[in-house]
Design a protein around this motif. Structure first.
Motif, PDB file in Angstrom:
ATOM      1  N   ASP A   1       6.719   7.678  -1.417  1.00 27.86           N
ATOM      2  CA  ASP A   1       7.095   6.042  -1.988  1.00 27.86           C
ATOM      3  C   ASP A   1       6.748   6.204  -3.679  1.00 27.86           C
ATOM      4  O   ASP A   1       7.850   6.073  -3.823  1.00 27.86           O
ATOM      5  CB  ASP A   1       6.090   5.140  -2.114  1.00 27.86           C
TER       6      ASP A   1
ATOM      7  N   ARG B   1       2.392   1.552   6.833  1.00 29.05           N
ATOM      8  CA  ARG B   1       3.074   0.426   6.601  1.00 29.05           C
ATOM      9  C   ARG B   1       3.014  -1.349   7.004  1.00 29.05           C
ATOM     10  O   ARG B   1       2.692  -1.427   6.269  1.00 29.05           O
ATOM     11  CB  ARG B   1       4.701   1.715   6.545  1.00 29.05           C
TER      12      ARG B   1
ATOM     13  N   ASP C   1       2.208   9.956   1.888  1.00 27.22           N
ATOM     14  CA  ASP C   1       3.027   8.080   1.532  1.00 27.22           C
ATOM     15  C   ASP C   1       2.808   7.895   0.773  1.00 27.22           C
ATOM     16  O   ASP C   1       3.982   8.167   0.237  1.00 27.22           O
ATOM     17  CB  ASP C   1       2.616   7.315   2.912  1.00 27.22           C
ATOM     18  N   SER C   2       1.947   7.942   0.378  1.00 24.92           N
ATOM     19  CA  SER C   2       2.018   7.865  -1.784  1.00 24.92           C
ATOM     20  C   SER C   2       3.515   8.505  -2.008  1.00 24.92           C
ATOM     21  O   SER C   2       3.311   7.811  -3.002  1.00 24.92           O
ATOM     22  CB  SER C   2      -0.025   7.878  -1.657  1.00 24.92           C
ATOM     23  N   TRP C   3       2.656   9.984  -2.336  1.00 25.26           N
ATOM     24  CA  TRP C   3       3.909  10.442  -2.923  1.00 25.26           C
ATOM     25  C   TRP C   3       5.117  10.726  -2.295  1.00 25.26           C
ATOM     26  O   TRP C   3       6.225  11.112  -3.567  1.00 25.26           O
ATOM     27  CB  TRP C   3       4.075  12.135  -2.068  1.00 25.26           C
TER      28      TRP C   3
ATOM     29  N   ASP D   1       5.998   1.994  -6.327  1.00 27.74           N
ATOM     30  CA  ASP D   1       4.787   2.382  -6.881  1.00 27.74           C
ATOM     31  C   ASP D   1       4.101   2.661  -5.899  1.00 27.74           C
ATOM     32  O   ASP D   1       3.425   1.536  -4.936  1.00 27.74           O
ATOM     33  CB  ASP D   1       4.327   1.017  -7.778  1.00 27.74           C
ATOM     34  N   PRO D   2       3.041   3.506  -5.629  1.00 23.16           N
ATOM     35  CA  PRO D   2       2.083   3.396  -4.723  1.00 23.16           C
ATOM     36  C   PRO D   2       0.985   2.776  -4.595  1.00 23.16           C
ATOM     37  O   PRO D   2       0.023   2.506  -3.985  1.00 23.16           O
ATOM     38  CB  PRO D   2       1.880   4.863  -3.967  1.00 23.16           C
ATOM     39  N   THR D   3       0.620   1.904  -5.785  1.00 21.08           N
ATOM     40  CA  THR D   3      -0.663   1.855  -6.413  1.00 21.08           C
ATOM     41  C   THR D   3      -0.665  -0.025  -6.041  1.00 21.08           C
ATOM     42  O   THR D   3      -1.744  -0.314  -6.445  1.00 21.08           O
ATOM     43  CB  THR D   3      -0.875   2.244  -7.408  1.00 21.08           C
TER      44      THR D   3
END
Length: 195
Positions: free
Chosen positions: A186, A172, A182-184, A192-194
């Motif tokens: 977040d 990170r 990690d995206s999930w 917002d993982p994007t």
């Protein structure tokens, strides 16, 4: 050695607990009665030491839990394991050394119907110990030693979860690519993982 300290403690508890549990089902003492019975009376470990199976199961549970417990509970588990081992050694040592009549009195009373320590002592012609009390005494010493080992080394054991947490934190901070987990995470926290 410190890297394997946890493994040594866990294996010590598991071996001691399993040995005690197996021993509780085995014949510890053979009692010859003066009433002319042809076969000696076999007394199992669970009859000679009533707390043998519960203490052994507790040691097995300690060993299993020690493999996942955190830093705060490790010394507590070490103290519990040492106390269990010492208690089991105190209960087993007299039987392994001299095979007293008190260790067989419940079994003799159940078979003959005679009660009272002095009456049972008169009825017992001889007591022969097998190797199981000595094996259990060794297991009790191992259990106490494992507890002391855990108590002495628990603060030096590495933390398992931090290794993975530090890798995520480093990714990170560096702005490196995050994996799907990690995206999930977040997304679960409302981020917002994007971005």
């Amino acid at each position: 050695m410190i890297a394997r300290a946890r493994l040594i403690g866990v294996v010590g508890f598991l071996i001691a607990g399993a040995t005690g549990l197996i021993s509780s089902t085995q014949t510890w003492l053979l009692v010859s009665l003066s009433d002319g019975a042809a076969e000696p009376l076999a007394v199992a470990g669970a009859s000679a030491v009533v707390l043998l199976a519960p203490l052994s199961l507790t040691a097995l549970a300690l060993g299993a839990a020690l493999s996942i417990v955190g830093r705060i509970l490790r010394p507590v588990f070490g103290v519990i394991g040492a106390v269990l081992g010492i208690a089991l050694a105190i209960l087993t040592a007299p039987i392994a050394i001299q095979a007293p009549v008190s260790a067989v009195s419940a079994e003799v009373a159940a078979v003959t119907g005679i009660r009272g320590e002095s009456a049972i002592a008169e009825l017992v012609a001889g007591i022969t110990a097998t190797t199981w009390p000595a094996i259990t005494l060794v297991a009790a010493v191992l259990m106490a030693a494992a507890g002391i080992w855990v108590l002495a080394t628990a603060r030096l054991w590495p933390e398992g979860g931090r290794r993975y947490q530090s890798e995520r934190a480093e990714r990170r901070r560096s702005g490196g690519p995050l994996d799907a987990i990690d995206s999930w995470d977040d997304l679960s926290r409302g981020g917002d993982p994007t971005t």
